[in-house]
Design a protein around this motif. Sequence first.
Motif, PDB file in Angstrom:
ATOM      1  N   LEU A 157      46.008 -96.981 -25.621  1.00 18.74           N
ATOM      2  CA  LEU A 157      45.328 -97.770 -24.582  1.00 18.74           C
ATOM      3  C   LEU A 157      43.976 -98.268 -25.070  1.00 18.74           C
ATOM      4  CD1 LEU A 157      46.164 -95.741 -21.359  1.00 18.74           C
ATOM      5  CD2 LEU A 157      46.997 -98.003 -21.959  1.00 18.74           C
ATOM      6  N   ARG A 158      43.255 -97.445 -25.833  1.00 13.64           N
ATOM      7  CA  ARG A 158      41.947 -97.877 -26.354  1.00 13.64           C
ATOM      8  C   ARG A 158      42.094 -99.054 -27.310  1.00 13.64           C
ATOM      9  NH1 ARG A 158      40.115 -92.232 -26.486  1.00 13.64           N
ATOM     10  NH2 ARG A 158      41.234 -92.116 -28.449  1.00 13.64           N
ATOM     11  N   THR A 159      43.149 -99.049 -28.117  1.00 10.17           N
ATOM     12  CA  THR A 159      43.306-100.146 -29.072  1.00 10.17           C
ATOM     13  C   THR A 159      43.878-101.406 -28.409  1.00 10.17           C
ATOM     14  OG1 THR A 159      45.497 -99.318 -29.728  1.00 10.17           O
ATOM     15  CG2 THR A 159      43.603 -98.607 -31.031  1.00 10.17           C
ATOM     16  N   ARG A 160      44.820-101.247 -27.477  1.00 14.49           N
ATOM     17  CA  ARG A 160      45.471-102.418 -26.875  1.00 14.49           C
ATOM     18  C   ARG A 160      44.697-103.012 -25.703  1.00 14.49           C
ATOM     19  NH1 ARG A 160      51.564-102.779 -27.694  1.00 14.49           N
ATOM     20  NH2 ARG A 160      51.909-101.348 -29.412  1.00 14.49           N
ATOM     21  N   PHE A 161      44.028-102.177 -24.930  1.00 17.00           N
ATOM     22  CA  PHE A 161      43.315-102.649 -23.740  1.00 17.00           C
ATOM     23  C   PHE A 161      41.874-102.125 -23.765  1.00 17.00           C
ATOM     24  CE2 PHE A 161      47.784-102.021 -22.571  1.00 17.00           C
ATOM     25  CZ  PHE A 161      48.125-103.306 -22.194  1.00 17.00           C
ATOM     26  N   PRO A 162      41.048-102.617 -24.695  1.00 12.26           N
ATOM     27  CA  PRO A 162      39.687-102.072 -24.776  1.00 12.26           C
ATOM     28  C   PRO A 162      38.805-102.439 -23.595  1.00 12.26           C
ATOM     29  CG  PRO A 162      39.943-103.901 -26.297  1.00 12.26           C
ATOM     30  CD  PRO A 162      41.294-103.631 -25.705  1.00 12.26           C
ATOM     31  N   ASP A 163      39.049-103.591 -22.962  1.00 10.14           N
ATOM     32  CA  ASP A 163      38.183-104.040 -21.880  1.00 10.14           C
ATOM     33  C   ASP A 163      38.791-103.853 -20.491  1.00 10.14           C
ATOM     34  OD1 ASP A 163      40.144-105.861 -22.491  1.00 10.14           O
ATOM     35  OD2 ASP A 163      38.941-107.612 -21.958  1.00 10.14           O
ATOM     36  N   LYS A 164      39.959-103.243 -20.404  1.00 10.26           N
ATOM     37  CA  LYS A 164      40.622-103.043 -19.105  1.00 10.26           C
ATOM     38  C   LYS A 164      40.295-101.657 -18.559  1.00 10.26           C
ATOM     39  CE  LYS A 164      43.489-106.688 -18.974  1.00 10.26           C
ATOM     40  NZ  LYS A 164      43.822-107.534 -17.919  1.00 10.26           N
ATOM     41  N   ASN A 165      40.447-101.518 -17.253  1.00  5.36           N
ATOM     42  CA  ASN A 165      40.246-100.235 -16.594  1.00  5.36           C
ATOM     43  C   ASN A 165      41.506 -99.387 -16.771  1.00  5.36           C
ATOM     44  OD1 ASN A 165      39.496 -98.114 -14.989  1.00  5.36           O
ATOM     45  ND2 ASN A 165      39.692 -99.226 -13.072  1.00  5.36           N
ATOM     46  N   THR A 166      41.377 -98.263 -17.460  1.00  5.66           N
ATOM     47  CA  THR A 166      42.528 -97.393 -17.719  1.00  5.66           C
ATOM     48  C   THR A 166      42.429 -96.090 -16.932  1.00  5.66           C
ATOM     49  OG1 THR A 166      41.434 -96.454 -19.665  1.00  5.66           O
ATOM     50  CG2 THR A 166      42.880 -98.352 -20.026  1.00  5.66           C
ATOM     51  N   LYS A 167      41.649 -96.096 -15.894  1.00  2.91           N
ATOM     52  CA  LYS A 167      41.474 -94.888 -15.089  1.00  2.91           C
ATOM     53  C   LYS A 167      42.785 -94.555 -14.365  1.00  2.91           C
ATOM     54  CE  LYS A 167      38.500 -92.942 -11.565  1.00  2.91           C
ATOM     55  NZ  LYS A 167      37.406 -93.181 -10.636  1.00  2.91           N
ATOM     56  N   GLY A 168      43.208 -93.306 -14.453  1.00  2.00           N
ATOM     57  CA  GLY A 168      44.403 -92.848 -13.770  1.00  2.00           C
ATOM     58  C   GLY A 168      45.695 -93.084 -14.520  1.00  2.00           C
ATOM     59  N   THR A 169      45.619 -93.651 -15.717  1.00  2.00           N
ATOM     60  CA  THR A 169      46.851 -93.970 -16.436  1.00  2.00           C
ATOM     61  C   THR A 169      47.516 -92.732 -17.018  1.00  2.00           C
ATOM     62  OG1 THR A 169      45.513 -94.480 -18.380  1.00  2.00           O
ATOM     63  CG2 THR A 169      46.206 -96.323 -17.009  1.00  2.00           C
ATOM     64  N   THR A 170      46.752 -91.736 -17.414  1.00  2.00           N
ATOM     65  CA  THR A 170      47.378 -90.537 -17.984  1.00  2.00           C
ATOM     66  C   THR A 170      48.122 -89.747 -16.911  1.00  2.00           C
ATOM     67  OG1 THR A 170      45.268 -89.381 -17.769  1.00  2.00           O
ATOM     68  CG2 THR A 170      45.773 -90.337 -19.907  1.00  2.00           C
ATOM     69  N   ALA A 171      47.540 -89.657 -15.722  1.00  2.00           N
ATOM     70  CA  ALA A 171      48.254 -88.985 -14.622  1.00  2.00           C
ATOM     71  C   ALA A 171      49.507 -89.768 -14.250  1.00  2.00           C
ATOM     72  CB  ALA A 171      47.335 -88.842 -13.407  1.00  2.00           C
ATOM     73  N   TYR A 172      49.412 -91.095 -14.281  1.00  2.00           N
ATOM     74  CA  TYR A 172      50.572 -91.948 -14.009  1.00  2.00           C
ATOM     75  C   TYR A 172      51.671 -91.690 -15.036  1.00  2.00           C
ATOM     76  CZ  TYR A 172      53.085 -96.350 -13.137  1.00  2.00           C
ATOM     77  OH  TYR A 172      54.027 -97.296 -12.844  1.00  2.00           O
ATOM     78  N   ALA A 173      51.286 -91.568 -16.295  1.00  2.00           N
ATOM     79  CA  ALA A 173      52.259 -91.316 -17.364  1.00  2.00           C
ATOM     80  C   ALA A 173      52.893 -89.935 -17.210  1.00  2.00           C
ATOM     81  CB  ALA A 173      51.585 -91.436 -18.731  1.00  2.00           C
ATOM     82  N   LEU A 174      52.093 -88.932 -16.880  1.00  2.00           N
ATOM     83  CA  LEU A 174      52.641 -87.576 -16.735  1.00  2.00           C
ATOM     84  C   LEU A 174      53.592 -87.485 -15.547  1.00  2.00           C
ATOM     85  CD1 LEU A 174      49.520 -85.389 -17.575  1.00  2.00           C
ATOM     86  CD2 LEU A 174      51.514 -85.849 -19.003  1.00  2.00           C
ATOM     87  N   MET A 175      53.241 -88.138 -14.438  1.00  2.00           N
ATOM     88  CA  MET A 175      54.143 -88.114 -13.279  1.00  2.00           C
ATOM     89  C   MET A 175      55.450 -88.837 -13.592  1.00  2.00           C
ATOM     90  SD  MET A 175      52.803 -86.281 -11.052  1.00  2.00           S
ATOM     91  CE  MET A 175      53.954 -86.578  -9.748  1.00  2.00           C
ATOM     92  N   ARG A 176      55.362 -89.906 -14.365  1.00  2.00           N
ATOM     93  CA  ARG A 176      56.580 -90.636 -14.728  1.00  2.00           C
ATOM     94  C   ARG A 176      57.425 -89.820 -15.697  1.00  2.00           C
ATOM     95  NH1 ARG A 176      58.573 -95.589 -13.823  1.00  2.00           N
ATOM     96  NH2 ARG A 176      59.908 -96.514 -15.399  1.00  2.00           N
TER      97      ARG A 176
END
Length: 196
Positions: A157-176
Amino acid sequence: MFRRRSPEDEQAPRASTALLDEQQRDPQAPKGRPTPKRSEAQSARRKSATTPTDRKSAAKQAREARRVDLAKQREALAGGDERYLPARDKGPVRRFVRDYVDSRYRVAEFFLPLAVVILILSIVGSLQNLSLLLWLVVIVGIVVDSIVTVVLLRRQLRTRFPDKNTKGTTAYALMRSLQMRRLRLPKPQVGRGSNR
């Protein structure tokens, strides 16, 4: 103050009002048009069928609109149409996270079938120790796999979306990843082993 006006002074207000009449006004502007009579406004309101007149029909109309929206969301969850997805699933970052999780086997997605097997083994008296060992192995496997997934996902996520808001994405990934692949919504759009 109390003097008589000259003909030139009388022409000036008439010219300005004529100029104002010639100018086109915005039809949506609140000023510049006469206020409608009460009877006209009420009849116009009655003619517009968009607003129901009683509570029952308003509730029925709201239920119908909600049903249509939910049907669109269900279709979007099945097909992946971004326009009608719920807010938690929208956007390119969430799409990438879904594709990242769906592209590999995860230990957590096999938790429910393994839990059923372990529970059956725990019923059999001679296999209770084996079932406890399997519980430990499954839980440790899920924890290790989740940590590896979070670390690698954050790096991507840091390399592909450096300027986007990535808050909550890890919890989203774990739930999925905890859901079985067949039951995930939105449906997986990538196959296993794709380059993500």
